[in-house]
Write an enzyme that holds these catalytic residues in place. Structure first.
Site, PDB file in Angstrom:
ATOM      1  N   HIS A   1       0.848  -1.178   0.000  1.00 41.19           N
ATOM      2  CA  HIS A   1       0.000   0.000   0.000  1.00 41.19           C
ATOM      3  C   HIS A   1       0.892   1.240   0.000  1.00 41.19           C
ATOM      4  CE1 HIS A   1       1.040   0.197   4.231  1.00 41.19           C
ATOM      5  NE2 HIS A   1       0.475  -0.982   4.457  1.00 41.19           N
TER       6      HIS A   1
ATOM      7  N   HIS B   1       3.967   1.339   2.278  1.00 40.71           N
ATOM      8  CA  HIS B   1       5.134   0.611   1.769  1.00 40.71           C
ATOM      9  C   HIS B   1       5.830   1.399   0.659  1.00 40.71           C
ATOM     10  CE1 HIS B   1       2.615  -3.008   3.117  1.00 40.71           C
ATOM     11  NE2 HIS B   1       3.686  -3.037   3.886  1.00 40.71           N
TER      12      HIS B   1
ATOM     13  N   GLU C   1       6.753   4.076  11.005  1.00 43.85           N
ATOM     14  CA  GLU C   1       6.429   4.382  12.396  1.00 43.85           C
ATOM     15  C   GLU C   1       5.029   3.922  12.776  1.00 43.85           C
ATOM     16  OE1 GLU C   1       7.123   8.497  13.203  1.00 43.85           O
ATOM     17  OE2 GLU C   1       9.306   8.287  13.109  1.00 43.85           O
ATOM     18  N   LYS C   2       4.227   3.532  11.816  1.00 42.49           N
ATOM     19  CA  LYS C   2       2.901   3.010  12.131  1.00 42.49           C
ATOM     20  C   LYS C   2       3.015   1.820  13.087  1.00 42.49           C
ATOM     21  CE  LYS C   2      -0.757   0.197  11.159  1.00 42.49           C
ATOM     22  NZ  LYS C   2      -0.827  -1.276  11.154  1.00 42.49           N
TER      23      LYS C   2
ATOM     24  N   GLN D   1       7.299  -2.205  16.987  1.00 38.35           N
ATOM     25  CA  GLN D   1       8.167  -3.033  16.158  1.00 38.35           C
ATOM     26  C   GLN D   1       9.439  -2.274  15.791  1.00 38.35           C
ATOM     27  OE1 GLN D   1       6.827  -5.530  12.592  1.00 38.35           O
ATOM     28  NE2 GLN D   1       7.550  -3.677  11.593  1.00 38.35           N
TER      29      GLN D   1
END
Length: 287
Positions: free
Chosen positions: A37, A40, A151-152, A156
């Site tokens: 999307h 990315h 950063e979403k 992680q």
């Protein structure tokens, strides 16, 4: 069309040949689980700007899915992803299958107390172990100079940054701000699960961040007050079924009582049957 590799040995050989050719060729890696999307594509664009060669990995990693999660129905469309990669100018795509990545189930366990045991780590036990293993494996396979993470998935990102630091891995991790759709919903492959009605409710996540930011900017710095305002706002929306957590932390994911500029709001919310995570950097900037 980008060069497509399915085997570890083949992509290793290709990268080795490129680097042995001299000229200090820099390699950027964009690790993904596919169904690409705009988020990315933003990572890819930055890698293209900063590196001579951009590699996109496409692999739905089973180790980071828990029992009852959406591994089997996670969206997959390699032809679509390859077309998007070609349009974005990606040089190499690495798309292994499970047998190639894990000929045997890994016995390695990776934990970072204070990072992997809170927030997502509480609600998805073992998730970050799976993330850490696949990221480290991709680093070993591709040996990039830089790797790009949105950063979403803020927790992680922090886990990967700590792994790189603690293990002295020669990779520079590049954080990229969250890309949002027109209604503020963070770009995510799981957004395709949402019905049109659920999609309207899902945009309340972004609007709850704006509400909290407005409270902060008006002088309210009590974390619990801001968190409660977010929870109440979210639950007003008909398809918000459950909230796993609403937390405010510093940039290293330590919970705070008094909110300051640069702290993060992190949420995990079920909209219908779809679990969405998102976060927001609190600031005095006008949105």
């Amino acid at each position: 069309m980008p060069r497509l590799f399915r085997r570890i040995k083949e992509i290793r050989g290709f990268i080795k040949d490129i680097k042995c050719g001299g000229n200090n060729v820099s390699v950027g890696l964009v690790p993904t689980m596919g169904y690409l999307h705009e988020g990315h594509l933003e990572l890819i664009r930055l890698s293209k700007l900063q590196n001579d060669l951009t590699v996109v990995s496409i692999y739905v990693n089973p180790l980071q899915f828990g029992e009852g999660e959406d591994l089997d129905r996670y969206p997959r469309d390699l032809d679509r992803d390859l077309a998007l990669c070609e349009e974005a100018g990606v040089d190499v795509v690495f798309a292994p299958d499970d047998e190639e990545m894990y000929p045997e189930h890994p016995n390695v366990k990776i934990e970072i107390p204070g990072l992997t045991d809170r927030l997502e780590g509480v609600y998805r036990p073992g998730h970050f172990n799976g993330v850490a293993i696949v990221v480290l494996k991709l680093f070993n396979i591709v040996q990039p100079n830089k790797a790009y993470f949105g950063e979403k998935d803020y927790q992680q990102l922090k886990v990967v940054e700590r792994l790189v630091k603690d293990l002295a891995i020669p990779v520079e991790t590049i954080p990229v701000p969250t890309v949002r759709e027109e209604d503020g919903l963070a770009c995510s492959s799981r957004n395709v699960y949402l019905s049109p009605e659920e999609r309207q409710s899902a945009s309340s996540i972004y609007r709850s961040f704006l509400l909290a930011q407005k409270l902060f900017q008006s002088g309210n710095t009590d974390a619990e007050t801001l968190k409660q305002a977010i929870r109440e706002f979210l639950l007003k929306h008909p398809h918000v079924r459950k909230i796993d957590y609403v937390e405010i932390t510093d940039e290293n994911l330590n919970p705070v009582n008094e909110v300051k500029e640069g702290d993060r709001i992190l949420v995990a919310v079920f909209v219908g049957n779809t679990r969405l995570i998102d976060n927001w950097r609190i600031s005095h900037e006008k949105v």
